[in-house]
Design a protein around this motif. Sequence first.
Motif, PDB file in Angstrom:
ATOM      1  N   ALA A 266       0.887  -1.314   0.039  1.00 44.12           N
ATOM      2  CA  ALA A 266       0.083  -0.001  -0.053  1.00 44.12           C
ATOM      3  C   ALA A 266       0.825   1.420   0.109  1.00 44.12           C
ATOM      4  O   ALA A 266       0.494   2.384  -0.260  1.00 44.12           O
ATOM      5  N   ASP A 267       2.070   1.037   0.467  1.00 45.06           N
ATOM      6  CA  ASP A 267       3.176   2.144   0.519  1.00 45.06           C
ATOM      7  C   ASP A 267       3.970   2.289  -0.738  1.00 45.06           C
ATOM      8  O   ASP A 267       4.791   3.065  -0.982  1.00 45.06           O
ATOM      9  N   GLN A 268       3.460   1.479  -1.729  1.00 48.62           N
ATOM     10  CA  GLN A 268       4.336   1.534  -3.029  1.00 48.62           C
ATOM     11  C   GLN A 268       4.004   2.306  -4.243  1.00 48.62           C
ATOM     12  O   GLN A 268       2.898   2.313  -4.467  1.00 48.62           O
ATOM     13  N   ALA A 269       5.047   3.251  -4.626  1.00 50.40           N
ATOM     14  CA  ALA A 269       4.361   4.324  -5.560  1.00 50.40           C
ATOM     15  C   ALA A 269       4.413   3.472  -7.101  1.00 50.40           C
ATOM     16  O   ALA A 269       4.806   2.448  -7.189  1.00 50.40           O
ATOM     17  N   ASN A 270       3.628   4.153  -7.815  1.00 51.31           N
ATOM     18  CA  ASN A 270       3.257   3.642  -9.061  1.00 51.31           C
ATOM     19  C   ASN A 270       4.148   4.119 -10.153  1.00 51.31           C
ATOM     20  O   ASN A 270       4.067   3.625 -11.467  1.00 51.31           O
ATOM     21  N   GLY A 271       4.855   5.025  -9.918  1.00 50.54           N
ATOM     22  CA  GLY A 271       5.848   5.789 -10.974  1.00 50.54           C
ATOM     23  C   GLY A 271       7.165   5.387 -10.720  1.00 50.54           C
ATOM     24  O   GLY A 271       8.027   5.816 -11.817  1.00 50.54           O
ATOM     25  N   MET A 272       7.584   4.708  -9.922  1.00 47.29           N
ATOM     26  CA  MET A 272       9.015   4.394  -9.585  1.00 47.29           C
ATOM     27  C   MET A 272       9.187   3.087  -8.573  1.00 47.29           C
ATOM     28  O   MET A 272       8.063   2.787  -7.875  1.00 47.29           O
ATOM     29  N   THR A 273      10.304   2.590  -8.568  1.00 44.57           N
ATOM     30  CA  THR A 273      10.447   1.234  -7.761  1.00 44.57           C
ATOM     31  C   THR A 273      11.909   1.652  -7.201  1.00 44.57           C
ATOM     32  O   THR A 273      13.003   1.681  -7.853  1.00 44.57           O
ATOM     33  N   ALA A 274      11.997   1.508  -5.614  1.00 45.76           N
ATOM     34  CA  ALA A 274      13.487   1.536  -5.254  1.00 45.76           C
ATOM     35  C   ALA A 274      13.659   0.105  -4.685  1.00 45.76           C
ATOM     36  O   ALA A 274      12.981  -0.374  -3.937  1.00 45.76           O
ATOM     37  N   ILE A 275      14.567  -0.186  -4.995  1.00 46.68           N
ATOM     38  CA  ILE A 275      15.079  -1.739  -4.776  1.00 46.68           C
ATOM     39  C   ILE A 275      16.608  -1.807  -4.067  1.00 46.68           C
ATOM     40  O   ILE A 275      17.480  -1.276  -4.590  1.00 46.68           O
ATOM     41  N   TYR A 276      16.497  -2.689  -3.003  1.00 47.22           N
ATOM     42  CA  TYR A 276      17.955  -2.810  -2.420  1.00 47.22           C
ATOM     43  C   TYR A 276      18.653  -4.138  -3.178  1.00 47.22           C
ATOM     44  O   TYR A 276      17.953  -4.834  -3.823  1.00 47.22           O
ATOM     45  N   LEU A 277      20.006  -3.658  -3.518  1.00 49.74           N
ATOM     46  CA  LEU A 277      20.908  -4.478  -4.315  1.00 49.74           C
ATOM     47  C   LEU A 277      21.156  -5.664  -3.410  1.00 49.74           C
ATOM     48  O   LEU A 277      21.430  -5.675  -2.168  1.00 49.74           O
ATOM     49  N   PRO A 278      21.407  -6.738  -4.045  1.00 51.61           N
ATOM     50  CA  PRO A 278      21.829  -7.886  -3.111  1.00 51.61           C
ATOM     51  C   PRO A 278      23.336  -7.668  -2.735  1.00 51.61           C
ATOM     52  O   PRO A 278      23.958  -7.176  -3.356  1.00 51.61           O
ATOM     53  N   GLU A 279      23.389  -8.694  -1.873  1.00 51.73           N
ATOM     54  CA  GLU A 279      24.904  -8.477  -1.141  1.00 51.73           C
ATOM     55  C   GLU A 279      25.844  -8.857  -2.395  1.00 51.73           C
ATOM     56  O   GLU A 279      25.617  -9.509  -3.126  1.00 51.73           O
ATOM     57  N   GLY A 280      26.999  -7.997  -2.440  1.00 56.23           N
ATOM     58  CA  GLY A 280      28.095  -8.307  -3.317  1.00 56.23           C
ATOM     59  C   GLY A 280      27.718  -7.410  -4.622  1.00 56.23           C
ATOM     60  O   GLY A 280      28.710  -7.381  -5.234  1.00 56.23           O
ATOM     61  N   VAL A 281      26.737  -6.999  -4.883  1.00 55.58           N
ATOM     62  CA  VAL A 281      26.242  -6.053  -6.004  1.00 55.58           C
ATOM     63  C   VAL A 281      26.369  -4.581  -5.636  1.00 55.58           C
ATOM     64  O   VAL A 281      25.648  -4.363  -4.714  1.00 55.58           O
ATOM     65  N   THR A 282      27.134  -3.755  -6.246  1.00 58.34           N
ATOM     66  CA  THR A 282      27.234  -2.462  -6.196  1.00 58.34           C
ATOM     67  C   THR A 282      26.645  -1.725  -6.926  1.00 58.34           C
ATOM     68  O   THR A 282      26.589  -1.983  -8.142  1.00 58.34           O
ATOM     69  N   VAL A 283      26.255  -0.398  -6.868  1.00 61.87           N
ATOM     70  CA  VAL A 283      25.671   0.624  -7.783  1.00 61.87           C
ATOM     71  C   VAL A 283      26.655   0.823  -8.978  1.00 61.87           C
ATOM     72  O   VAL A 283      26.474   0.578 -10.009  1.00 61.87           O
ATOM     73  N   PRO A 284      28.106   1.269  -8.678  1.00 58.86           N
ATOM     74  CA  PRO A 284      28.746   1.364  -9.626  1.00 58.86           C
ATOM     75  C   PRO A 284      29.209   0.275 -10.522  1.00 58.86           C
ATOM     76  O   PRO A 284      29.831   0.429 -11.467  1.00 58.86           O
ATOM     77  N   GLY A 285      28.861  -1.031  -9.726  1.00 60.92           N
ATOM     78  CA  GLY A 285      29.271  -2.188 -10.660  1.00 60.92           C
ATOM     79  C   GLY A 285      28.164  -2.310 -11.616  1.00 60.92           C
ATOM     80  O   GLY A 285      28.259  -2.862 -12.767  1.00 60.92           O
ATOM     81  N   LEU A 286      26.883  -2.194 -11.141  1.00 58.64           N
ATOM     82  CA  LEU A 286      25.727  -2.566 -11.825  1.00 58.64           C
ATOM     83  C   LEU A 286      25.173  -1.538 -13.038  1.00 58.64           C
ATOM     84  O   LEU A 286      24.892  -2.053 -14.232  1.00 58.64           O
ATOM     85  N   LEU A 287      25.070  -0.222 -12.509  1.00 58.77           N
ATOM     86  CA  LEU A 287      24.210   0.745 -13.203  1.00 58.77           C
ATOM     87  C   LEU A 287      25.187   0.899 -14.828  1.00 58.77           C
ATOM     88  O   LEU A 287      24.524   0.857 -15.684  1.00 58.77           O
ATOM     89  N   PRO A 288      26.453   0.916 -14.781  1.00 59.74           N
ATOM     90  CA  PRO A 288      27.128   1.437 -16.014  1.00 59.74           C
ATOM     91  C   PRO A 288      26.921   0.075 -17.043  1.00 59.74           C
ATOM     92  O   PRO A 288      26.876   0.524 -18.024  1.00 59.74           O
ATOM     93  N   ASN A 289      27.058  -0.979 -16.602  1.00 63.04           N
ATOM     94  CA  ASN A 289      26.681  -2.237 -17.266  1.00 63.04           C
ATOM     95  C   ASN A 289      25.193  -2.325 -18.054  1.00 63.04           C
ATOM     96  O   ASN A 289      24.940  -2.728 -19.074  1.00 63.04           O
ATOM     97  N   LEU A 290      24.312  -1.806 -16.993  1.00 64.58           N
ATOM     98  CA  LEU A 290      22.912  -1.721 -17.384  1.00 64.58           C
ATOM     99  C   LEU A 290      22.849  -0.727 -18.666  1.00 64.58           C
ATOM    100  O   LEU A 290      22.100  -0.951 -19.688  1.00 64.58           O
ATOM    101  N   MET A 291      23.513   0.456 -18.474  1.00 66.46           N
ATOM    102  CA  MET A 291      23.452   1.553 -19.378  1.00 66.46           C
ATOM    103  C   MET A 291      23.939   0.997 -20.761  1.00 66.46           C
ATOM    104  O   MET A 291      23.412   1.172 -21.895  1.00 66.46           O
ATOM    105  N   LYS A 292      24.994   0.136 -20.852  1.00 65.71           N
ATOM    106  CA  LYS A 292      25.346  -0.735 -21.858  1.00 65.71           C
ATOM    107  C   LYS A 292      24.279  -1.280 -22.824  1.00 65.71           C
ATOM    108  O   LYS A 292      24.231  -1.800 -23.895  1.00 65.71           O
TER     109      LYS A 292
END
Lengths: 385, 385
Positions: free
Chosen positions: B305-331
Amino acid sequence: MSNQPEHPALLIPGPIEFDDAVLQSMSHFSQSHVGAPFVETFGETLSMLRELFQTTDSSSQPFVISGSGTLGWDLVAANLAEPGDEVLVLHTGYFADSFTDCFETYGVKATQLKAPIGSRPQLPEIEKALKEKKYKLLTVTHVDTSTGVLSELKALSELVRRVSPETLLIVDGVCSVGCEDIEFDKWQLDGVITASQKAIGCPAGLSISMYSSRAIETFKNRKTPPGSYFASFKNWLPIMQNYEAKKPSYFATPSPQLVHALHTSLTKILSKPLSERFAAHRAASQKIKKAVADLGLKQLALDPADQANGMTAIYLPEGVTVPGLLPNLMKKGVVFAGGLHKEIAPKYIRIGHMGVSVTDPKRTDIDRAIEALGVGLSEAGYKKP
Amino acid sequence: MSNQPEHPALLIPGPIEFDDAVLQSMSHFSQSHVGAPFVETFGETLSMLRELFQTTDSSSQPFVISGSGTLGWDLVAANLAEPGDEVLVLHTGYFADSFTDCFETYGVKATQLKAPIGSRPQLPEIEKALKEKKYKLLTVTHVDTSTGVLSELKALSELVRRVSPETLLIVDGVCSVGCEDIEFDKWQLDGVITASQKAIGCPAGLSISMYSSRAIETFKNRKTPPGSYFASFKNWLPIMQNYEAKKPSYFATPSPQLVHALHTSLTKILSKPLSERFAAHRAASQKIKKAVADLGLKQLALDPADQANGMTAIYLPEGVTVPGLLPNLMKKGVVFAGGLHKEIAPKYIRIGHMGVSVTDPKRTDIDRAIEALGVGLSEAGYKKP
């Protein structure tokens, strides 16, 4: 000649006609405001502004913030002055009244030094005022968009440095940056505020300004916090420094499209010596002012030394009215502006001659403006003396 | 599919991907800000905002001002509260801290009611707070862009009306207007501030807001002048009323290009029932949230009931970092955002799913986002449980 749909040439003192490439940049695909590609563009834009303002002092600080030119007044009043401080506002028309209102909003005491309409406060009066009271800031409207009066910055700066060296010299350059020579370092200016849509040649929506290290120190030495949140140097200074260092950072989301357009416009402006640009504006201005004189019309700014190079404000002859003349001129393909100075607004018109209308040799805007003005006045029953 | 050059799909919680026609409007040829054609466009834009906010009360007042969403806080703090007034700020993340700073800049006393990260203050606590002290305003972040937490406005409004009917209910709708249902009149909201670049689908550069007649009366009954000049209702209210009445007027130069783009975007949004638009956002959001759960990942907002409909904020799993993941997704062709909540920023990512990425059936952004997230996590060494 242009990829734009046919439309009347916008020859008001801002917004002006824009270059095709600048308008194309306005429709740039969406980019993250903190992603590397846009951070690079924003950083380059800030660095190019240093060139436009002719400052090589690395401690000068450019700002580009979503807003209008008006926001620049808040930047000055809320960051460089504190409640109770005294400031001297040189008054050449409409905009000094508004800048005064802005100072008073932030509790700053503004004293106006007024000149008759079409003139500007003279150096001896300014000297006298500076000797009577200690002012934190002195503000001057470089080109008053309401009257077409140009103020002289170099001699003013020398006077301020001599008589009241602690006073910061703040320039309202909304209608001058990009068409009038401004040597930020050499003339020891402390702040110049402007907007995107005039001689800088980028659509409206950006407040652009440059501050000296003295101004930034004055901010840092404040005893009270800044009086505004959105216009706070505290919030924006690290952001501007980070963008220029090509580091992502966030206070409020900038407009990537407007910044791309500004980047394109500044790239074009700086591809030639600035002196050529100012000379082109002077030449177009002289052409229009000569035509105005040949028609037997009078400018608001009487003394040629006080006449702006990016606009001309002209008294209408007896019997010709703004609502009678301007719509007819629009049908002839040129848009001029009515008067703005509240005491005489219905009695005069204003022509803007800045940017691509002046610098692009393929455009005939200036000749068309002169032609239309003559024919339009004649059709309104005016016979030149 | 699109006239735009190929580029990674921007799926951050604003700016979002824009419609071709909206971007085309950004390069509109130059127009006078006080000429009849632009005044017409601006007036229609203001009227369309009433529809978007679902208000038919003619004394509600829309504002569109050059600036960013942040400027909306100044509009509220400098006009609807006075120095010394008490306001209650419901805290769901980063933006309540900034709004609090903004209030304090204008001498307004802000009390925060905090919730744990990923949650929101509950009605009984809010009721208790409202009974303990009399607040001039209560502010709520409808969707907190830093956490993806959605607040419930209808029940909150009922509570405020019941317990403290004089308190104005102010909604920070920067990340909700255009993708979450907001019934301005029915829910008796007093102010909703937002920006152009999120679910409204127009490039950044416009502060957009709507105020109730109660809010405007509160402003008119101030004992002290507004605390800001650029953000002053005193300066803007007549301008907005004049534009909507199709009368030219001037305080500061608006951005014709941005207003044209907003006009185009609102025309598209309002060409279908708003309920369909909100349903499309809910459906896309459910699809993403299901994929996130299927991957064994946790959202910041735990309660559905508290989850927005225009965005989703997600915890990364152990061992995965923002600077590790996002540039790869951009590719892989999708741009997501890193964390913003200062206490846990490196631990999570944010996906925006608003506007044409959701509503245009020809776009495959949502499916590509889900696909890329799964592959990217796998390439980062994550194995779903």
